[in-house]
Each structure stands twice: as C-alpha cells, then as structure tokens.
Design a protein around this motif. Structure first.
Motif, PDB file in Angstrom:
ATOM      1  N   TYR A  25      19.536   7.680   0.017  1.00  0.00           N
ATOM      2  CA  TYR A  25      18.590   6.564  -0.024  1.00  0.00           C
ATOM      3  C   TYR A  25      17.246   6.918   0.619  1.00  0.00           C
ATOM      4  CZ  TYR A  25      22.591   3.650  -1.316  1.00  0.00           C
ATOM      5  OH  TYR A  25      23.685   3.107  -1.957  1.00  0.00           O
ATOM      6  N   GLU A  26      17.256   7.807   1.610  1.00  0.00           N
ATOM      7  CA  GLU A  26      16.009   8.149   2.295  1.00  0.00           C
ATOM      8  C   GLU A  26      15.001   8.787   1.348  1.00  0.00           C
ATOM      9  OE1 GLU A  26      14.621   7.783   5.308  1.00  0.00           O
ATOM     10  OE2 GLU A  26      16.223   6.376   5.743  1.00  0.00           O
ATOM     11  N   LYS A  27      15.457   9.474   0.340  1.00  0.00           N
ATOM     12  CA  LYS A  27      14.533  10.108  -0.605  1.00  0.00           C
ATOM     13  C   LYS A  27      13.740   9.055  -1.378  1.00  0.00           C
ATOM     14  CE  LYS A  27      17.729  13.994  -1.057  1.00  0.00           C
ATOM     15  NZ  LYS A  27      17.023  14.805  -0.058  1.00  0.00           N
ATOM     16  N   PHE A  28      14.345   7.915  -1.646  1.00  0.00           N
ATOM     17  CA  PHE A  28      13.634   6.829  -2.311  1.00  0.00           C
ATOM     18  C   PHE A  28      12.820   5.995  -1.315  1.00  0.00           C
ATOM     19  CE2 PHE A  28      17.342   7.873  -4.863  1.00  0.00           C
ATOM     20  CZ  PHE A  28      16.808   7.967  -6.139  1.00  0.00           C
ATOM     21  N   VAL A  29      13.324   5.887  -0.090  1.00  0.00           N
ATOM     22  CA  VAL A  29      12.597   5.122   0.934  1.00  0.00           C
ATOM     23  C   VAL A  29      11.272   5.786   1.251  1.00  0.00           C
ATOM     24  CG1 VAL A  29      12.672   4.364   3.344  1.00  0.00           C
ATOM     25  CG2 VAL A  29      14.697   4.140   1.911  1.00  0.00           C
ATOM     26  N   ILE A  30      11.241   7.122   1.267  1.00  0.00           N
ATOM     27  CA  ILE A  30       9.993   7.842   1.547  1.00  0.00           C
ATOM     28  C   ILE A  30       8.926   7.478   0.524  1.00  0.00           C
ATOM     29  CG2 ILE A  30       8.944  10.133   1.601  1.00  0.00           C
ATOM     30  CD1 ILE A  30      11.620  11.178   2.686  1.00  0.00           C
ATOM     31  N   ALA A  31       9.308   7.446  -0.750  1.00  0.00           N
ATOM     32  CA  ALA A  31       8.345   7.109  -1.802  1.00  0.00           C
ATOM     33  C   ALA A  31       7.873   5.666  -1.668  1.00  0.00           C
ATOM     34  CB  ALA A  31       8.974   7.348  -3.173  1.00  0.00           C
ATOM     35  N   PHE A  32       8.801   4.760  -1.413  1.00  0.00           N
ATOM     36  CA  PHE A  32       8.425   3.350  -1.298  1.00  0.00           C
ATOM     37  C   PHE A  32       7.592   3.087  -0.048  1.00  0.00           C
ATOM     38  CE2 PHE A  32       9.243  -1.037   0.056  1.00  0.00           C
ATOM     39  CZ  PHE A  32       8.811  -1.725  -1.067  1.00  0.00           C
ATOM     40  N   SER A  33       7.864   3.819   1.032  1.00  0.00           N
ATOM     41  CA  SER A  33       7.110   3.594   2.269  1.00  0.00           C
ATOM     42  C   SER A  33       5.628   3.934   2.105  1.00  0.00           C
ATOM     43  CB  SER A  33       7.716   4.422   3.405  1.00  0.00           C
ATOM     44  OG  SER A  33       7.619   5.815   3.135  1.00  0.00           O
ATOM     45  N   CYS A  34       5.313   4.898   1.235  1.00  0.00           N
ATOM     46  CA  CYS A  34       3.901   5.219   0.977  1.00  0.00           C
ATOM     47  C   CYS A  34       3.187   4.024   0.351  1.00  0.00           C
ATOM     48  CB  CYS A  34       3.803   6.443   0.065  1.00  0.00           C
ATOM     49  SG  CYS A  34       4.448   7.967   0.784  1.00  0.00           S
ATOM     50  N   ILE A  35       3.824   3.400  -0.640  1.00  0.00           N
ATOM     51  CA  ILE A  35       3.238   2.223  -1.280  1.00  0.00           C
ATOM     52  C   ILE A  35       3.168   1.063  -0.301  1.00  0.00           C
ATOM     53  CG2 ILE A  35       3.507   0.587  -3.190  1.00  0.00           C
ATOM     54  CD1 ILE A  35       4.990   2.775  -4.716  1.00  0.00           C
ATOM     55  N   LEU A  36       4.227   0.870   0.485  1.00  0.00           N
ATOM     56  CA  LEU A  36       4.272  -0.230   1.440  1.00  0.00           C
ATOM     57  C   LEU A  36       3.172  -0.108   2.482  1.00  0.00           C
ATOM     58  CD1 LEU A  36       5.762  -2.712   2.604  1.00  0.00           C
ATOM     59  CD2 LEU A  36       7.205  -1.119   3.876  1.00  0.00           C
ATOM     60  N   MET A  37       2.986   1.084   3.038  1.00  0.00           N
ATOM     61  CA  MET A  37       1.967   1.272   4.065  1.00  0.00           C
ATOM     62  C   MET A  37       0.557   1.077   3.516  1.00  0.00           C
ATOM     63  SD  MET A  37       3.430   1.636   6.879  1.00  0.00           S
ATOM     64  CE  MET A  37       5.146   1.726   7.339  1.00  0.00           C
ATOM     65  N   PHE A  38       0.363   1.414   2.248  1.00  0.00           N
ATOM     66  CA  PHE A  38      -0.964   1.181   1.659  1.00  0.00           C
ATOM     67  C   PHE A  38      -1.249  -0.307   1.529  1.00  0.00           C
ATOM     68  CE2 PHE A  38      -3.420   0.353  -2.241  1.00  0.00           C
ATOM     69  CZ  PHE A  38      -4.628   0.907  -1.855  1.00  0.00           C
ATOM     70  N   PHE A  39      -0.260  -1.066   1.052  1.00  0.00           N
ATOM     71  CA  PHE A  39      -0.477  -2.501   0.868  1.00  0.00           C
ATOM     72  C   PHE A  39      -0.460  -3.272   2.192  1.00  0.00           C
ATOM     73  CE2 PHE A  39       0.536  -1.514  -3.544  1.00  0.00           C
ATOM     74  CZ  PHE A  39      -0.358  -2.328  -4.207  1.00  0.00           C
ATOM     75  N   ILE A  40      -0.094  -2.614   3.279  1.00  0.00           N
ATOM     76  CA  ILE A  40      -0.285  -3.206   4.602  1.00  0.00           C
ATOM     77  C   ILE A  40      -1.642  -2.804   5.161  1.00  0.00           C
ATOM     78  CG2 ILE A  40       0.518  -3.174   7.002  1.00  0.00           C
ATOM     79  CD1 ILE A  40       3.342  -2.962   6.016  1.00  0.00           C
ATOM     80  N   GLY A  41      -1.992  -1.526   5.028  1.00  0.00           N
ATOM     81  CA  GLY A  41      -3.219  -1.020   5.636  1.00  0.00           C
ATOM     82  C   GLY A  41      -4.491  -1.476   4.949  1.00  0.00           C
ATOM     83  N   ALA A  42      -4.519  -1.472   3.606  1.00  0.00           N
ATOM     84  CA  ALA A  42      -5.747  -1.826   2.880  1.00  0.00           C
ATOM     85  C   ALA A  42      -6.178  -3.272   3.149  1.00  0.00           C
ATOM     86  CB  ALA A  42      -5.558  -1.571   1.387  1.00  0.00           C
ATOM     87  N   PRO A  43      -5.324  -4.270   2.949  1.00  0.00           N
ATOM     88  CA  PRO A  43      -5.768  -5.638   3.258  1.00  0.00           C
ATOM     89  C   PRO A  43      -6.006  -5.872   4.747  1.00  0.00           C
ATOM     90  CG  PRO A  43      -3.445  -5.625   2.654  1.00  0.00           C
ATOM     91  CD  PRO A  43      -3.971  -4.268   2.364  1.00  0.00           C
ATOM     92  N   LEU A  44      -5.251  -5.179   5.621  1.00  0.00           N
ATOM     93  CA  LEU A  44      -5.473  -5.344   7.058  1.00  0.00           C
ATOM     94  C   LEU A  44      -6.842  -4.826   7.456  1.00  0.00           C
ATOM     95  CD1 LEU A  44      -4.275  -6.199   9.776  1.00  0.00           C
ATOM     96  CD2 LEU A  44      -3.329  -3.890  10.002  1.00  0.00           C
ATOM     97  N   GLY A  45      -7.258  -3.690   6.877  1.00  0.00           N
ATOM     98  CA  GLY A  45      -8.599  -3.182   7.156  1.00  0.00           C
ATOM     99  C   GLY A  45      -9.690  -4.126   6.675  1.00  0.00           C
ATOM    100  N   ALA A  46      -9.470  -4.753   5.493  1.00  0.00           N
ATOM    101  CA  ALA A  46     -10.451  -5.708   4.980  1.00  0.00           C
ATOM    102  C   ALA A  46     -10.518  -6.964   5.839  1.00  0.00           C
ATOM    103  CB  ALA A  46     -10.108  -6.075   3.545  1.00  0.00           C
ATOM    104  N   ILE A  47      -9.407  -7.305   6.513  1.00  0.00           N
ATOM    105  CA  ILE A  47      -9.386  -8.517   7.337  1.00  0.00           C
ATOM    106  C   ILE A  47     -10.026  -8.279   8.694  1.00  0.00           C
ATOM    107  CG2 ILE A  47      -7.848 -10.115   8.548  1.00  0.00           C
ATOM    108  CD1 ILE A  47      -5.936  -9.889   6.195  1.00  0.00           C
ATOM    109  N   ILE A  48      -9.635  -7.189   9.376  1.00  0.00           N
ATOM    110  CA  ILE A  48     -10.149  -6.960  10.737  1.00  0.00           C
ATOM    111  C   ILE A  48     -11.581  -6.464  10.721  1.00  0.00           C
ATOM    112  CG2 ILE A  48      -7.843  -6.490  11.626  1.00  0.00           C
ATOM    113  CD1 ILE A  48      -8.469  -3.534  11.560  1.00  0.00           C
TER     114      ILE A  48
END
Length: 489
Positions: free
Chosen positions: A374-397
């Motif tokens: 499962y970790e092999k798929f989690v690594i791929a999903f975590s890249c997408i997840l971190m982008f959709f957390i970081g991009a809007p957070l940067g636009a907000i702060i």
C-alpha cells in the motif's frame, strides 16, 4: 502552453528543485548520523561510502518529495498572493483553479513517476544496500574492530593494539572478553600477541586465528562463602581459533533487517508473496486446529467406544456436554474420563500458548508485506495531497519566502508523518487492517485539502474571525444596553 501557465510552472519548478535539494541533503546527513557507527573508523574509502549513501538515499524520497511539494506550493502561491499577482489574475477573470491548472497536470505526472520510483528503484536500491553492508563485512572483516579500543562484535568484546595488511586482517596485541551467557559480566578473557582474520566470501562465519596467548576464566563457586577466594583457570596456547558470526558484525539494526524482504519487492512480487503467505498461514492454522482436535481423544472415543452410537444420536447442547458424556459411561470410568479431559485441556492450553507467539510473528510478517504494497500507492497520492494543501494555503496566508511557509509546512508534514507512523505500527500489531494503517494519514488530511481549496477559491481567510468575534461583540453591546437602561436619570 500559455504565458501564464509557463510562468507559474517555471516559478514552481525552481522553488521545488531548491527545496528538494536542501531537504534531501538534510535527510542524507540524518542517514550519516544513523550509520556513523558503521562508517567511522573502519578504513573505508570515499567511493565505498558514496555507494553506501547512494543505495540508502532512494528510501528518503517518500519523505523528501511530499514535504518538498508542500513547501514549494506554499512558497510559490504565497509569493504570488503577496505580490498581488493573484489579485491581477482575478481581476482579469482567472480563478485559482485556472492558475493551478498547469501545476495540477505536472503534479499528477510527478505522482505517477513517484509510484514507479517506489515500485522499481527503491526495492532495487534496498537490495543493493543490504548486500553492500554484507559485502563490506565479508571483504573487510576488520572494519568492525577499531584500534586501541574495545569493539562489540556479537558475543565478544575485542581490542587490538594495531591492524596491518591490505584489509586490516593482521592483528597484534589482541584482547578478547567473552560475554557471559546470562549477560552478567565477562568471565572469560583471551589475550594473544598476534592474530589473523580469515574468511571466505561465500561463508557467513569469520575465523580469528590467535597465536601465542593465554586463556583466563573466572570460576564462580556454587557456595556463596567461597566466592571471595576468586578462583580462576589459566591456560596457554600456541594457536587458537575463534569463530565469529558475520551477521553480528553489523551492530546497527534498522527496519529493513527486521521486516525481511518486503522492502525489496515490487507490486507484482508482493502480490505473489502475499498469496503464498496467506496460504501457508491458513494451512498452519488448519493443521494446528486438527492437531488439537486429534489430541483431545474425541475421535478415538467416538470410533471405539462401546456406546458411540448413543453419543452421536443427537448433538448435545453446550451446557450439558459433560453431563451427557458421563451418562454413557459406567460409574467406574467416570473418574478416568474426567482425568483424561483435564489432561487434554491442560495440554491444549499449553500448545495454544506456545503457538500463539509463532502465529503473531507470521501475522506481523503478512501485515508488513501489505503495508509495503500500500505504501507504493500512498507515496503517489501524498504528492497530490500535499499540493492541494500547500497551494490554497499559500494563497490564503499570502506569505512567501522561508518564514511562515516553513512553519505551516513543518506542522502539516509532522502531523502527516506522525499519523502515518502511528497507523503503520498499529497495523503491524494487527490492531487495524493494513489498508487503514497505510491510508490513515491520507484519510485524515484529505478533508483539510478540500477545505483549504474551497476557502481559497471563495476568497475566505484561513480563520474567519467574524465567526468568533461577532458573538462576543453582540454580547458586549447587549450588556452595555442593559446598563444604560438601568442608569437613573
């Protein structure tokens, strides 16, 4: 590609590359610190150390890449918002989703690469890394023994005054303390003028040949009052041979040596291995259950008892099993039946307790293989997840640079890593399913990504202070209005 997409993508790639290099360097330093006992003072050349770190570094990617994407996203969109470039985009009718379009495509492509990297590169590097550690021990067995100090090598503490030879195999001034079996002190001491290390690459044993030495052993009398006399045995030898297990030369135990081979397998190999492990596990459980059933003696009694037909006429109820069983035997045999039943129960209990630990180890091994899959798929999903957390957070702060974005990135990633570690440990101990243990961090942080994207799209701040301050303000207004009404005119 339009100019806006090219500009945002170029800015993000520059930031991502810079952050990735810095974080990767930090994690490599952490690896050096972790294996300092294996690398320092072992007479290893620079090329060998570089290969050692090169084979170890791929397993750092699952940690470095998501954190780099998170920090780069916050910094890139924070700079755009801080410099009012987002305001200019929105005034031209360009929404946040439109501004993120090129980066979305890139992040999805990067996540696919991350999956193939985790599926192919990391297992191959892990295999080479473990083999390199073993080869270092076999080609340079003296690396575990430092000059002028005691080195812990398996069941021995070894000190040499000087090492010579191409591989440091020639020793002089050898002192060996053999550890006691109970771990209480060293009762055996061996001293020799010279020594020689001999090993073969195919063998897992290392021979230490000692010349011109003495053997000392403290004798512990059985009577306590005689122990003050401290008797010991001394013997001299011209030549003596000590066998040392090469596997004990690596004093640093890491996770890869505990979880066997699951880190060195790709998805197809893990699937095949899991199928075999499950079949063997179920086969062992069935075999153990049949063994307990046969040892209970019920089959023999049913087959050979004089009144077996009476026992099998109807299935007895749970509460009346003993009563019905005793009713079909004579009075003289009742005591014997009860003794056999108690003995069988004690034997079954002992066998179950002895097998429990073995079953838990096998189940833990199966869980580790599921987690590796499962970790092999989690690594791929975590890249997408971190982008959709970081991009809007940067636009907000609306803050770029290395100040506030680092604080937010570290807090979010520590939360992600803590939940991921907690889920893995819990799944290893069979507390939760391995699927939930691997994806727990993603399930917890996905709502945060959705919330931040929604708030950034609708120009809502990170925290709506009006929701908190408005009730307090209305309360004070009502309080002062009551006081003014009660004031005498």
């Amino acid at each position: 590609m339009k100019i806006l997409d090219r500009y945002i993508l170029t800015t993000f790639l520059k930031t991502l590359a810079t952050v990735f290099v810095i974080l990767f360097f930090i994690f490599i330093l952490q690896a050096v610190w972790l294996f300092i006992a294996e690398l320092a003072g072992k007479d290893l050349d620079v090329l060998l150390i570089v290969k050692f770190l090169l084979f170890y570094s791929p397993k750092m990617i699952p940690l470095v890449l998501p954190l780099s994407i998170l920090l780069a996203s916050i910094m890139t969109f924070g700079n755009l918002a801080e410099n009012y470039e987002f305001a200019a985009m929105k005034s031209s009718g360009i929404s946040l989703q439109r501004a993120m379009k090129s980066l979305m495509v890139f992040i999805i492509f990067l996540s696919i690469i991350a999956f193939f990297f985790a599926n192919n590169i990391i297992p191959a590097a892990e295999y080479k890394f473990l083999n390199l550690r073993r080869d270092i021990v076999q080609t340079k067995p003296a690396m575990a023994i430092a000059e002028g100090q005691f080195s812990d090598v398996g069941e021995y503490n070894i000190k040499v005054n000087k090492k010579t030879g191409d591989k440091g195999e020639k020793l002089s001034g050898v002192t060996i303390h053999k550890k006691a079996a109970n771990g209480m002190g060293n009762n055996i001491v061996i001293k020799a003028k010279k020594g020689l290390l001999v090993n073969q690459e195919e063998s897992s044993m290392l021979q230490m040949i000692l010349f011109d030495g003495n053997y000392y052993e403290n004798i512990i009398p059985k009577k306590y009052e005689e122990r003050n006399r401290v008797p010991f045995v001394k013997a001299s030898f011209k030549k003596d041979i000590i066998n040392i297990d090469l596997s004990k030369l690596n004093t640093v135990e890491d996770e890869s040596s505990i979880t066997n081979t699951n880190a060195m397998l790709n998805v197809s190999e893990l699937t095949y291995t899991l199928d075999s492990l499950h079949k063997n596990f179920n086969k062992d459980l069935v075999s153990f259950a049949e063994n307990i059933y046969l040892r209970s003696g019920i089959v023999n009694y049913k087959d050979h008892g004089p009144t077996a037909a009476a026992v099998t006429i109807a299935k007895p109820k749970k509460d009346s099993v003993v009563t019905d069983l005793l009713s079909v035997v004579s009075t003289a045999e009742k005591s014997r039946v009860l003794e056999i039943a108690v003995g069988n129960l004690e034997s079954a209990k002992f066998s179950i307790e002895g097998t429990k630990q073995e079953v838990e180890v096998k189940q833990k091994n199966i869980n580790n293989h599921w987690l590796a899959l499962y970790e092999k798929f989690v690594i791929a999903f975590s890249c997408i997840l971190m982008f959709f957390i970081g991009a809007p957070l940067g636009a907000i702060i609306r803050k770029g640079g290395l100040g506030l974005p680092i604080v937010f990135a570290v807090l979010i990633f520590i939360t992600f890593h803590f939940i991921n570690t907690f889920g893995r440990k819990l799944a290893q101990e069979n507390g939760i399913p391995p699927f939930l243990g691997s994806w727990m961090s993603s399930f917890v942080l996905s709502p945060l990504a959705v919330l931040l994207t929604y708030r950034a799209t609708n120009d809502i701040g990170l925290i709506n202070m009006d929701v908190i301050l408005s009730p307090i303000q209305k309360g004070f207004q009502k309080l002062f209005r009551i006081k003014n009404n009660n004031t005498p005119k």
